[in-house]
Design an enzyme around this catalytic site. Structure first.
Site, mmCIF file in Angstrom:
data_model
loop_
_atom_site.group_PDB
_atom_site.id
_atom_site.type_symbol
_atom_site.label_atom_id
_atom_site.label_comp_id
_atom_site.label_asym_id
_atom_site.label_seq_id
_atom_site.Cartn_x
_atom_site.Cartn_y
_atom_site.Cartn_z
ATOM 1 N N ALA A 178 78.363 4.606 37.986
ATOM 2 C CA ALA A 178 77.003 5.083 37.721
ATOM 3 C C ALA A 178 77.045 6.100 36.596
ATOM 4 C CB ALA A 178 76.388 5.709 38.975
ATOM 5 N N GLY A 195 71.947 11.438 33.302
ATOM 6 C CA GLY A 195 71.692 12.320 32.185
ATOM 7 C C GLY A 195 72.790 13.342 31.942
ATOM 8 N N MET A 196 73.490 13.773 32.992
ATOM 9 C CA MET A 196 74.479 14.836 32.827
ATOM 10 C C MET A 196 75.918 14.397 33.063
ATOM 11 S SD MET A 196 74.140 17.125 36.327
ATOM 12 C CE MET A 196 75.790 17.801 36.203
ATOM 13 N N LYS A 245 82.962 12.498 40.074
ATOM 14 C CA LYS A 245 81.929 12.763 39.069
ATOM 15 C C LYS A 245 82.520 13.591 37.941
ATOM 16 C CE LYS A 245 77.670 13.914 40.235
ATOM 17 N NZ LYS A 245 76.472 14.715 40.649
ATOM 18 N N ASP A 252 65.528 17.020 45.176
ATOM 19 C CA ASP A 252 65.570 15.697 44.539
ATOM 20 C C ASP A 252 65.759 14.598 45.583
ATOM 21 O OD1 ASP A 252 65.439 13.938 42.430
ATOM 22 O OD2 ASP A 252 67.549 14.138 41.877
#
Length: 499
Positions: free
Chosen positions: A19, A22-23, A44, A148
């Protein structure tokens, strides 16, 4: 920033990207322990940024700090924050499942999600959020708010367990340290509370509002706030326009359940449920059949019924990524750069990043900024020696060719072992399925896609037939084109679940 596919960060080998947002980017990784121990994880890493690098690193560090404090079965576990040769990375549990958005879409194709399943799943989400909201340290309540909550940030395992993930923009409201600037809006517009959209202070009740949207969406198949544009959706959320009652959209909607949903969606936070736990308890009173062992078994049955093919394809893709890592020989960080033009494609979907900002599909070509000189590793030297020996054997074969017939007739042991005219010296590897990434460099030996690296039996078809990889898409009517920027074409890669 290096192409990290195949690299090792600390104890973790990055197998394939799953995946991108944006960051940062999330990878399927493998923890490599002592004596052959290994475990699949999600890793990540941050995307390269010249202007916001320090701020992004601060956000990732804050996410790790908050998420690591939460120990609950309905929250994705954070394992470690590490740094390897300048690369900051966050390690999380690998969730074998799908997003809540996927199951919502599949349920809609089947006529709607049963009340009990929707209530059980949202109840689990509320339990996980309540654990985050109640986090404390020696100074007292931290005041953590997720900010979120959306279908793409809830994963449902194939065992029917819902897990909240991505605390990338979570905020500890009772602490002075914050990565959010005054008046800054973070989250997905269509799942934000009015106070969040207006840039006001937030507390746990903004997550309650988002859970109200989830419950409305799962039980009616429609979003409570609609509009042709993002601006129109925002106006609908902050306005005083009445919300269409769920009973108007779905016949036989339980009145008590409707009351819980509408109270969660109150525009004034004072009128909402005061906490995630109070909303969960209200749901249990409204629909007792949605709780308990029977309800959890029903969720598990539903999940396996609607995602059976996807589950097989997903697990086959994980095995393929492991196989490629074992047979391939990618360079180690940072001595060798991946050649320009290399592409990496995955058939996995596990983690959704915090901001669905404009992004490029993972199927796109990723190029390194600068090529670095290659450094020969001991294993490559060994391969070179092996190739030299193979070349010598070929020369001996052709030298012995004229006397081949005489040697065979005389029973010469070496000549008798040579291949017949036109026969290859080694078997050709089986063709790779199109969805499996090609290893780089080429593998030394071919292995079946169905092979399990841990030694467990492969996925075999009945009657000994070759294993069949299930279709990556559910059999369903064609979907409408997504208007989200950067939406990928392969829904096993990064499906656009947030509508």
């Amino acid at each position: 920033m290096y192409d990290l596919k195949g690299k090792t960060l600390g104890r973790y080998r990055l197998l394939t990207p799953v995946a991108r947002g944006g960051m940062g980017q999330v990878w399927l990784g493998r923890l490599q322990g002592a004596r052959g121990f290994s475990k699949m994880v999600a890793v990540k890493t941050l995307l390269p940024s010249r202007d916001n690098a320090e701020r992004l690193e601060g956000m990732l560090t804050e996410e790790a700090r908050i998420a690591s404090l939460i120990q609950h079965p309905n929250v994705v576990q954070t394992i470690e924050l590490g740094e390897h040769e300048g690369v900051l990375y966050l390690v999380m549990e690998w969730v074998d499942g799908e997003s809540l958005g996927y199951f919502r879409e599949r349920a809609a194709e089947l006529g709607g999600m049963p009340w009990t399943i929707a209530v059980q799943l949202v109840g689990q989400v509320l339990a996980g959020l309540h654990a985050a909201h109640e986090l404390r340290d020696e100074a007292g309540l931290l005041g953590v708010v997720h900010r979120d909550v959306s279908p793409s940030n809830v994963l449902v395992t194939y065992d029917g367990v819902a897990k909240v993930l991505d605390f990338g923009i979570a905020k500890a409201t009772q602490q002075a340290l914050s990565t959010t600037q005054q008046g800054e809006v973070k989250g997905k517009f269509s799942y934000m509370s009015p106070e969040q959209l207006l840039g006001d202070s937030v507390d746990r009740r903004c997550d309650v509002f988002a859970c109200g949207i989830l419950l409305y969406l799962l039980t009616t198949g429609q979003h409570p706030f609609t509009g042709q544009t993002a601006a129109a959706v925002v106006r609908t959320i902050v306005s005083d326009e009445p919300i269409v009652p769920p009973s108007k959209l779905r016949e036989g909607y339980p009145p008590e359940l409707e009351r819980v949903v509408l109270q969660a969606l109150a525009r004034r936070r004072e009128e909402r449920w005061p906490s995630a736990e109070s909303m969960r308890a209200a749901l249990e009173r409204a629909l007792p059949a949605g709780f308990g062992e029977a309800a959890r078994a029903e969720v598990t049955s539903f999940v396996n019924r609607v995602a059976a093919e996807r589950q097989l394809a997903r697990r086959a893709a994980v095995r393929s990524a492991q196989l490629e890592a074992d047979l391939g020989e990618p360079p180690s960080l940072p001595h060798v750069a991946t050649p320009n033009g290399s592409a990496s494609v995955s058939s996995l979907r596990a983690i959704s990043l915090s901001k669905p900002a404009p992004e490029e599909p993972l199927g796109a070509v990723s190029q390194s900024n600068a090529a670095e000189p290659a450094v020969a590793s001991p294993s490559r030297v060994g391969k070179g020696v092996g190739l030299l020996i193979a070349a010598c054997l070929l020369l001996l074969t052709f030298a012995a060719w004229p006397s081949r017939d005489r040697s065979l007739a005389a029973g010469h042991p070496v000549a008798a072992a040579l291949p017949a005219s036109g026969a290859p010296l080694s078997a050709q590897p089986a063709p790779r399925p199109s969805w499996i990434p090609s290893p780089s460099p080429p593998a030394a030996a071919s292995t079946s896609v169905g092979q399990d690296l841990s030694g467990s039996p492969a996925l075999a078809a009945p009657g000994g037939a070759s294993p069949r990889v299930a279709s990556s898409r559910p059999k369903a009517p064609p979907r409408k084109p997504s208007t989200k920027l950067g939406a990928p074409s392969n829904d096993l890669l990064i499906p656009d679940y947030a509508h």
